[in-house]
Design a protein around this motif. Structure first.
Motif, PDB file in Angstrom:
ATOM      1  N   MET A 175       0.823  -1.208   0.000  1.00  0.00           N
ATOM      2  CA  MET A 175       0.000   0.000   0.000  1.00  0.00           C
ATOM      3  C   MET A 175       0.857   1.258   0.000  1.00  0.00           C
ATOM      4  O   MET A 175       0.561   2.232  -0.696  1.00  0.00           O
ATOM      5  N   SER A 178       2.883   1.573  -3.461  1.00  0.00           N
ATOM      6  CA  SER A 178       2.064   1.877  -4.640  1.00  0.00           C
ATOM      7  C   SER A 178       1.771   3.367  -4.775  1.00  0.00           C
ATOM      8  O   SER A 178       1.328   3.808  -5.841  1.00  0.00           O
ATOM      9  N   ARG A 179       2.010   4.133  -3.730  1.00  0.00           N
ATOM     10  CA  ARG A 179       1.783   5.575  -3.796  1.00  0.00           C
ATOM     11  C   ARG A 179       2.896   6.312  -4.526  1.00  0.00           C
ATOM     12  O   ARG A 179       2.748   7.485  -4.858  1.00  0.00           O
ATOM     13  N   LYS A 234       1.777   0.418  -8.945  1.00  0.00           N
ATOM     14  CA  LYS A 234       0.440  -0.021  -8.561  1.00  0.00           C
ATOM     15  C   LYS A 234       0.311  -1.538  -8.559  1.00  0.00           C
ATOM     16  O   LYS A 234      -0.440  -2.105  -7.761  1.00  0.00           O
ATOM     17  N   GLU A 243       0.437  -4.060  -5.424  1.00  0.00           N
ATOM     18  CA  GLU A 243      -0.725  -4.397  -4.618  1.00  0.00           C
ATOM     19  C   GLU A 243      -1.417  -5.653  -5.144  1.00  0.00           C
ATOM     20  O   GLU A 243      -1.950  -6.461  -4.369  1.00  0.00           O
ATOM     21  N   GLU A 273      -5.834  -1.192  -5.329  1.00  0.00           N
ATOM     22  CA  GLU A 273      -5.930  -1.264  -3.874  1.00  0.00           C
ATOM     23  C   GLU A 273      -7.160  -2.037  -3.417  1.00  0.00           C
ATOM     24  O   GLU A 273      -7.188  -2.572  -2.301  1.00  0.00           O
ATOM     25  N   ASN A 306      -6.015  -5.537  -2.864  1.00  0.00           N
ATOM     26  CA  ASN A 306      -5.197  -5.668  -1.655  1.00  0.00           C
ATOM     27  C   ASN A 306      -6.064  -5.614  -0.399  1.00  0.00           C
ATOM     28  O   ASN A 306      -5.910  -6.428   0.527  1.00  0.00           O
ATOM     29  N   TYR A 307      -6.989  -4.663  -0.335  1.00  0.00           N
ATOM     30  CA  TYR A 307      -7.885  -4.564   0.811  1.00  0.00           C
ATOM     31  C   TYR A 307      -8.750  -5.820   0.934  1.00  0.00           C
ATOM     32  O   TYR A 307      -8.997  -6.304   2.048  1.00  0.00           O
TER      33      TYR A 307
END
Length: 397
Positions: free
Chosen positions: A165, A168-169, A181, A184, A253, A256-257
């Motif tokens: 996370m 990926s920013r 990205k 993730e 994301e 991933n979440y």
């Protein structure tokens, strides 16, 4: 077959598609911004990279591991960064670890609520597994030590999801040109693979209990299962919006979440299965452990299998599920039906991450025809279909 350029213009004439980079006579690699490509009466589309052969210059040198890019596309910042990396050498590699840690803490401070919740969840699991390991070693309980190592490995996967996370920013650079990205997606795939392995191990444990016809459930294991269930229920509450089997992924994301939610949910189901088996055994139900562990194994498998297929499809660059195959075939027929196009080949489309479709296309154009209307038509056609990045190669008969 004779090859020629896609655009026959003078070298000193600046094309509107390459206006950001001045004069570019080599049409094999043309780069421009999205705002540079204008269409009348509509929104500007994502740019197309046009690649065609040029006999006036030698072909780009291609090897197995690298592609030599023409020097005119290098920016001043990139050149300064390259010189800086060469002069720093191993010193920069030593500081890179410290920089990564600092960037993670910055991402946590400026991150969203889900990142902070995941960090809290990891802290709770680490504290609980450490206490369980210490108690198991002090009292000689092998079951507690084994469960503590299981939780520790799970904490490692959750930590990997957390770092994914944060990483990926970061913005795209000259090494990772598509950005970070996709890490993730890799973290979600790793979590799904671990849960599949856990499902298989539970099935083996149920089979072992059925063959041995005995129960190994002790009172201290039940206490551990209850405590673990309470800790994991906190994580399920944190990520309750992702507690679904078939979830539509719009961003990387989301995968991933969803994997984090399924991870804590599967651990909760496992703990609940152990508690339920112990209760059934106290009531005198035969093969209660086999029944409960088997149901937990099937439940975990059914929960994680859709996520495993989705993440594997992205990593293997399968056709994008967001675009029907019939729609892609229809667009291909429309391009082939144009009078100035003789052949369409190498039509490949895949998802970089969920919601970001990438495609490549090769067109054979009749000699003497202007290919700009065709490129504009292809660009608009696939953009309306949902393809964000399209690379088109044009050749002449």
């Amino acid at each position: 077959m004779e090859k020629s350029n896609s655009f026959k213009q003078e070298n000193d004439l600046q094309h509107p598609w390459t206006g950001d980079f001045g004069s570019v006579s080599d049409r094999r690699y043309a780069y421009w911004r999205q705002s540079s490509f204008h269409q009348s009466g509509g929104e500007s589309h994502t740019p197309i990279s046009i690649m065609s052969n040029d006999t006036s210059r030698p072909l780009l040198s291609r090897t197995v591991s690298s592609i030599d890019v023409p020097p005119e596309i290098y920016t001043l910042n990139y050149e300064k960064e390259s010189v800086y990396k060469e002069t720093e050498g191993s010193g920069k590699n030593t500081l890179s670890v410290l920089y990564s840690v600092i960037s993670v803490f910055r991402a946590v401070r400026s991150g969203n609520r889900q990142m902070k919740r995941l960090l809290m969840m990891i802290s709770l699991n680490v504290a609980y597994s450490t206490a369980e390991l210490a108690i198991g070693l002090f009292t000689g309980r092998v079951g507690l030590v084994s469960d503590a190592f299981h939780l520790t490995f799970g904490c490692g996967l959750l930590t990997f999801s957390f770092f994914a996370m944060a990483a990926s920013r970061k913005k795209a650079d000259h090494i990772y040109t598509y950005g970070y990205k996709r890490i993730e997606v890799l973290a979600a795939f790793t979590n799904a693979l671990f849960l599949l392995f856990m499902s298989f191990s539970l099935a083996v444990e149920a089979l072992h209990a059925f063959i041995q016809e005995e129960s190994e459930h002790k009172h201290y294991l039940i206490v551990s299962a209850v405590t673990n269930l309470l800790v994991n229920l906190i994580g399920v509450w944190f990520f309750r919006s992702y507690a679904r089997i078939n979830l539509v992924y719009r961003k990387a994301e989301d995968m991933n979440y969803h994997s984090v939610c399924l991870h804590v949910l599967a651990d909760s189901i496992r703990s609940a299965g152990l508690i339920l088996a112990s209760w059934f055994l106290s009531l005198g139900v035969e093969n209660a452990e086999v029944l409960c562990l088997g149901l937990v194994s099937v439940a975990v498998f059914m929960l994680v299998m859709p996520l495993f297929k989705s993440t594997a499809g992205v990593l293997l660059q399968m056709a994008p599920p967001s675009i029907p195959y019939s729609a892609l075939s229809k667009c291909l027929r429309q391009v082939t039906a144009r009078e100035d196009v003789t052949e369409v080949s190498q039509a490949r489309f895949w998802e970089l991450v969920p919601g970001h479709v990438v495609g490549t296309l090769s067109l054979q154009v009749k000699k003497g025809m202007d290919d700009r209307p065709t490129l504009q038509f292809v660009h608009g056609l696939y953009h309306d279909l949902g393809v964000r990045d399209l690379t088109v190669q044009t050749d002449y008969d």
